[in-house]
Every structure is written in structure tokens, then in C-alpha cells.
Design a protein around this motif. Structure first.
Motif, short mmCIF file in Angstrom:
data_model
loop_
_atom_site.label_atom_id
_atom_site.label_comp_id
_atom_site.label_asym_id
_atom_site.label_seq_id
_atom_site.Cartn_x
_atom_site.Cartn_y
_atom_site.Cartn_z
N GLY A 1 0.80 -1.23 0.00
CA GLY A 1 0.00 0.00 0.00
C GLY A 1 0.82 1.27 0.00
N GLY A 2 1.91 1.31 0.79
CA GLY A 2 2.71 2.54 0.90
C GLY A 2 3.27 2.94 -0.45
N SER A 3 3.96 2.01 -1.09
CA SER A 3 4.53 2.31 -2.40
C SER A 3 3.41 2.41 -3.45
N GLY A 4 2.35 1.61 -3.27
CA GLY A 4 1.25 1.61 -4.23
C GLY A 4 0.50 2.93 -4.25
N TRP A 5 0.24 3.48 -3.07
CA TRP A 5 -0.46 4.78 -2.99
C TRP A 5 0.39 5.88 -3.61
N VAL A 6 1.70 5.86 -3.33
CA VAL A 6 2.58 6.86 -3.93
C VAL A 6 2.55 6.72 -5.45
N TYR A 7 2.58 5.48 -5.93
CA TYR A 7 2.59 5.22 -7.37
C TYR A 7 1.33 5.78 -8.03
N SER A 8 0.18 5.54 -7.41
CA SER A 8 -1.07 5.93 -8.07
C SER A 8 -1.60 7.30 -7.63
N ARG A 9 -1.27 7.72 -6.39
CA ARG A 9 -1.87 8.98 -5.89
C ARG A 9 -0.86 9.99 -5.39
N GLY A 10 0.41 9.65 -5.44
CA GLY A 10 1.45 10.62 -5.07
C GLY A 10 1.42 11.01 -3.61
N ALA A 11 1.48 12.33 -3.35
CA ALA A 11 1.67 12.85 -2.00
C ALA A 11 0.52 12.50 -1.04
N PRO B 1 6.28 2.25 -15.43
CA PRO B 1 5.07 3.05 -15.64
C PRO B 1 3.94 2.20 -16.21
N GLY B 2 2.71 2.70 -16.02
CA GLY B 2 1.56 2.09 -16.68
C GLY B 2 0.94 0.89 -16.00
N LEU B 3 1.32 0.63 -14.73
CA LEU B 3 0.69 -0.49 -14.01
C LEU B 3 -0.76 -0.13 -13.69
N ALA B 4 -1.67 -1.08 -13.96
CA ALA B 4 -3.08 -0.83 -13.62
C ALA B 4 -3.27 -0.87 -12.11
N ASP B 5 -2.53 -1.76 -11.44
CA ASP B 5 -2.64 -1.89 -9.99
C ASP B 5 -1.36 -1.38 -9.34
N GLY B 6 -1.43 -0.18 -8.75
CA GLY B 6 -0.25 0.42 -8.13
C GLY B 6 0.33 -0.41 -7.00
N ASP B 7 -0.53 -1.25 -6.36
CA ASP B 7 -0.06 -2.06 -5.24
C ASP B 7 1.03 -3.04 -5.64
N LEU B 8 1.14 -3.31 -6.94
CA LEU B 8 2.17 -4.27 -7.40
C LEU B 8 3.49 -3.58 -7.73
N SER B 9 3.53 -2.25 -7.58
CA SER B 9 4.70 -1.50 -8.08
C SER B 9 6.00 -1.94 -7.40
N LEU B 10 5.98 -2.13 -6.08
CA LEU B 10 7.21 -2.50 -5.38
C LEU B 10 7.72 -3.86 -5.84
N LEU B 11 6.81 -4.83 -5.91
CA LEU B 11 7.23 -6.19 -6.26
C LEU B 11 7.71 -6.27 -7.71
N ARG B 12 7.04 -5.53 -8.61
CA ARG B 12 7.48 -5.52 -10.02
C ARG B 12 8.87 -4.90 -10.14
N LEU B 13 9.09 -3.83 -9.38
CA LEU B 13 10.38 -3.15 -9.40
C LEU B 13 11.48 -4.07 -8.87
N VAL B 14 11.19 -4.77 -7.78
CA VAL B 14 12.17 -5.69 -7.18
C VAL B 14 12.44 -6.85 -8.14
N ASN B 15 11.38 -7.36 -8.76
CA ASN B 15 11.52 -8.48 -9.70
C ASN B 15 12.41 -8.15 -10.88
N GLN B 16 12.32 -6.90 -11.36
CA GLN B 16 13.11 -6.55 -12.54
C GLN B 16 14.52 -6.11 -12.17
N THR B 17 14.80 -5.95 -10.85
CA THR B 17 16.10 -5.43 -10.44
C THR B 17 17.01 -6.51 -9.86
N PHE B 18 16.43 -7.51 -9.18
CA PHE B 18 17.26 -8.44 -8.40
C PHE B 18 17.13 -9.89 -8.88
#
Lengths: 34, 490
Positions: free
Chosen positions: B61-71, B295-312
Motif C-alpha cells: 500500500g505505501g509504495s502503491g499509494w505513492v505510485y497511483s496517488r502521489g503525496a 510506468p503504466g501499471l493498472a494496480d499500483g499495489d504491485l509496483s514495489l514487487l514488479r520493481l524488485v523483480n526486474q532489479t534483483f
């Protein structure tokens, strides 16, 4: 204890953070300084 | 079975072992099960309260809210911090009364304060209704984290089922002790994972934290400040005050307070926890990095895991997944225990006041099974009812605020009639709002647009407070034997 309630834009950046995020982080520290 | 899944299962097994091992050398009774015999020192209380903050929200949620709703996501550390400030003043009063009256749950606190078993029933039901969506969020989050981390090697529902089974086993065996010991493992893991990711990702992709924010400012500057409408400054202020008032009224937080050894334990925690909450900023960094990198994820809640998956590499993704698993297990276990104890003390004891300690403990454990089954059904079926409950959980539980705050002073402005009427009015207002989606302008069409962003929970709370005071004043003289004032030693 009312002080943190009273305390809590993008530029200037402070410590690498946009000003709004820095402001919130600052008041988290000042709240502890309870 | 891939390496990530093996690592996740290893940590799940360690958590289960710790949860069961926690009960060694203890004779389990209701008091031990619910509040650890009021014997928890600064470290355990710290871990359990911090555990309520570092839930699956931190991961998704923390990273997901930032991804979809910012501040707008900044409201989370802000309200948690103000809740700790408020707790410095409020919790010692609650703890002192609970200690002197042998109270082990939220419903019994209100029932004893106002000498009203009916109020205890109302609080028990309200607490359970508010808690179930939280347990469901943890189970759903756990399923998403494990499924994403293992690259789909296990389905979200299967992962949720395994998680539900683990917490059911160690909650029924160890009660709050199981949660306390698994919290140690969880906090070590989350501290390492969140700080490492929050520093490594910005430096890896952008060369630093400020360059990352400058990149976000270049593509979507509106993500770095509050909006002029909707998630505006007015929304932020009203929401952080409302949530700060409600934070310790969530039954699981209340239970942890009652488990403390003394008032100073609670005050020391209030001082240190805002600094610990700063860790949420690292989760936010990941959300901001994901805005640019995935960019362009429909579900912002997945942003952290997608980022980690593509990095590590997969083994490190497994470590992140294991930390995510633990952030679901610990809070969900405290919630489960609190809900069962709340129902047992608020309702079962009322129906069967002569029940032995052994019978009460058995009923509490049966309720653990009942609640986890209800939560799991909601987890796999989802549906509109859950979405509605989820939206109004905090607003519902916050309706206990007037009765709590005025319980600290013996006053004619709040008695059991006023408290119950106020809660019913406030809850009705919240339910109406959740079903109709009403905002302030629905009731007052001519108000300025910026006031329309006030969190509607605040309006419900105001109505609750006014009605409660009026009813209390009206019934004050009608009570033949006035309530005995509660002497509070300052």
C-alpha cells in the motif's frame, strides 16, 4: 504535546527530499524530541 | 519449486516455530493468552505496536499509494506520528484503569468505565466488524506478495490459506506471546529489506534520492504535493486528526497497550516510535522510483514487487517476499487474538458470567477458528460488502473516541446512555455515507469547495459527540443513583 499537532510545495529540496515530504519527516523527528 | 519460494517457506516455518515455542514454560490462562499477564516490557510493546504499522501496507500500500496517488500517501506516517503523540497523554490513563480493574480487552474497558455491559457488547461487535476487513487485507496482501515473489509458482489463494493456517496454529497455542516472538524476526527482516531497497533502488536507477525526485518532478510534479481538490490539504488535515484519534481504538492496538508492564513502557514507546515510522519514507521512495521505472501499471499495489523483480536475482526476491509474508502474519495474528478476546469478554462472559477460566480460554480459541474462517471466505470471495467495510473500518472504530476521551474525567457530559446513543448515531452516519458515497456538499450544497474535502468520518464524529453530550445531560438527572466517580491518580 499540542506542538506536533500544530506543526504536522516541491522546492526547495532539503536533504534530498521535496519540501512537503521533508516537512512531514521533520515533524516526526520533532514529535519525538515527548 | 523455485529458490524464492524455498526461502519464503523457510521463513514461514521459522515463524511457525517461534510462534509455538513462545508458550514454553507458561501456564496458559485467559490473562496470559490475551495480554501476556500484563508483563511485556518496552521491547515487546515496541515490536507489537510497530507491528501494527509495518503491515502489508508497508510493502504494497505505501509504495502503491505513492505510485497511483502521489503525496496523498504522506497522510500515513503523519497520522501514525500524531497517534503516538496523543498516546503519550492517553495510554497511561487507559493502562492505569485497566490494571486497577483487571481488564484484558477493549469491550470490558468501556463496560467497566460506564458500568454498562450493553456498551461492552456494542464495542465488541463494532471492534469485530472493523477488524475483519483488516485481517482480510493482510491475508490478501500475503497472497499477492508470495505469488508475485515466487513468479506465480504458488497461487495467491493457496498462499493466503497457508498463512491463515500458520497464524491460527500459533495464536491458538500461544496467544499474544506467539505474536510477540514472531515480531522480533519480522522487524529484523523488514528493517533490513526496506532500508536496503529504499537506498539501493534510487541510487541504482537515478544516482541518488534527490535526482529520483527531480525525475518525478519532470514527468508528474503533481505527485509531489497535495492536490487542490480531492486529496487536498483540507483532506490531509482532517484525515490525519481523525486517524490519530482512532489509531489506539483499533482492538489490536488496545490489546497491546493492556499487555504493557507499566506506564513508563508506554511513554518510552511513544517517544521512539515516530522515529521508527520514518522507515515508511523508504517504502515511499520505491513508489516514486516505480513511477519512472515501471510506468503504466493498472494496480499500483504491485509496483514495489514488479520493481524488485526486474532489479534483483530470484534468491533476493525470495528474501523480500519472506519479509512481506512476515509483515502479514504478525499484525493478522494480533488482530485475530484481539477479535476473539473482544467477543469472548464482551459477549460470552455476559451470557455465562460464572464460566471458568478454562472455559473462557476454550471459547476464545474456538472464536479464533470462526473469525479466521470468515476472514478467509472474504479473502477468496472479495465482493462489495468487503470493499464497503474496508472503506469505513477506521471511521467506524473512531466513533468510540467521545466515549473514550470523556471516560478520563468523571463528568455529567458523558454517561452510558449518551455513549451508546452517540456511537449508534455516528455508526449510522458512517454506514449511510459508505452506501451512498455522500460528501459534505450533499448535506450543505453551498459550502466552499475546499471544505467539501473534509473527511466525512470527522462529520460523523462531530454528530456523535454532540448527540452523546446532549443525551448525557438530558439523562443525567434521571439517574437515581449517580455513577460513582472514578478516582484517577495523576
Amino acid at each position: 504535546l499540542i506542538i506536533p499537532f500544530i506543526g504536522m510545495r516541491i522546492e526547495p529540496y532539503v536533504l534530498g527530499l521535496p519540501f512537503l515530504l521533508f516537512w512531514i519527516a521533520l515533524w516526526m523527528v520533532l514529535s519525538s524530541v515527548m | 519449486m523455485n529458490i524464492a519460494l524455498i526461502i519464503i517457506f523457510f521463513f514461514a516455518a521459522v515463524a511457525l516455530f517461534l510462534g509455538i515455542w513462545a508458550t514454553r514454560g507458561k501456564k496458559m490462562n485467559v490473562d496470559e493468552f490475551a495480554v501476556g499477564n500484563k508483563g511485556f516490557g518496552t521491547l515487546f510493546v515496541f515490536l507489537l505496536i510497530a507491528g501494527e504499522v509495518y503491515t502489508t501496507f508497508t510493502f504494497l500500500g505505501g509504495s502503491g499509494w505513492v505510485y497511483s496517488r502521489g503525496a496523498a500517501a504522506f497522510y500515513v506516517p503523519a497520522y501514525i506520528c500524531l497517534a503516538y503523540v496523543l498516546s503519550y497523554w492517553m495510554l497511561p490513563k487507559i493502562w492505569r484503569f485497566a490494571k486497577n480493574n483487571n481488564i484484558i480487552s477493549q469491550p470490558t474497558y468501556f463496560a467497566a468505565r460506564y458500568k454498562s455491559p450493553v456498551l461492552g457488547v456494542v464495542v465488541a461487535l463494532l471492534g469485530t466488524i472493523a477488524l475483519i476487513p483488516y485481517i482480510v487485507i493482510q491475508l490478501k496482501g500475503l497472497g499477492i506478495i508470495v505469488a508475485e515473489s515466487s513468479n506465480g509458482a504458488i497461487s495467491p489463494i493457496m498462499a493466503s490459506a497457508i498463512g491463515a493456517l500458520i497464524i491460527t496454529i500459533y495464536v491458538t497455542i500461544s496467544g499474544i506471546h506467539g505474536s510477540a516472538w514472531t515480531a522480533i524476526l519480522k522487524d529484523i527482516m523488514i528493517l533490513f529489506v526496506i532500508v536496503f531497497l529504499g537506498i539501493y533502488i534510487p541510487y541504482h536507477y537515478f544516482g541518488g534520492i534527490q535526482p529520483m525526485f527531480e525525475a518525478v518532478q519532470a514527468v508528474s510534479p503533481e505527485k509531489l504535493v497535495f492536490a487542490s481538490e480531492g486529496f487536498s490539504v483540507v483532506w490531509f488535515i482532517s484525515t490525519i486528526i481523525l486517524n490519530a484519534l482512532g489509531f489506539y481504538l483499533l482492538p489490536q492496538s488496545f490489546s497491546v497497550v493492556l499487555s504493557a508492564q507499566g506506564e513508563r513502557v508506554l511513554k518510552k514507546n511513544a517517544i521512539t516510535l515516530p522515529l521508527y515510522t520514518l522507515l515508511l519514507l523508504f517504502a515511499f521512495f520505491l513508489g516514486f522510483a516505480a513511477i519512472i521505472q515501471v510506468p503504466g501499471l493498472a494496480d499500483g499495489d504491485l509496483s514495489l514487487l514488479r520493481l524488485v523483480n526486474q532489479t534483483f536475482d530470484p534468491w533476493f526476491v525470495g528474501i523480500v517476499g519472506a519479509a512481506g509474508l512476515l509483515t502479514a502474519l504478525v499484525p493478522a495474528s494480533v488482530m485475530l487474538m484481539s477479535a476473539s478476546i473482544g467477543l469472548m469478554t464482551g459477549i460470552y462472559r455476559l451470557v455465562k458470567p460464572q464460566a471458568t477460566d478454562r472455559q473462557q480460554l476454550m471459547v476464545s480459541k474456538v472464536l479464533v477458528f470462526v473469525i479466521i474462517i470468515i476472514a478467509f471466505v472474504f479473502t477468496i470471495s472479495g465482493g462489495e460488502a468487503l470493499a464497503l467495510l474496508n472503506i469505513m473500518s477506521y471511521s467506524l472504530i473512531t466513533q468510540l473516541v467521545p466515549a473514550l476521551l470523556l471516560s478520563f474525567i468523571s463528568t455529567k457530559y458523558m454517561n452510558k446512555y449518551g455513549a451508546i446513543t452517540g456511537i449508534i448515531i455516528g455508526v449510522s452516519f458512517v454506514l449511510y455515507n459508505a452506501v451512498t458515497g455522500a460528501k459534505l456538499a450533499t448535506f450543505f450544497p453551498n459550502i466552499p469547495s475546499y471544505l467539501n474535502d473534509i473527511n466525512i468520518g470527522m462529520v460523523a464524529l462531530f454528530a456523535n459527540f454532540v448527540i452523546a453530550v446532549l443525551v448525557s445531560l438530558f439523562t443525567h438527572k434521571k439517574i437515581v443513583t449517580p455513577e460513582k466517580p472514578v478516582l484517577v491518580a495523576e
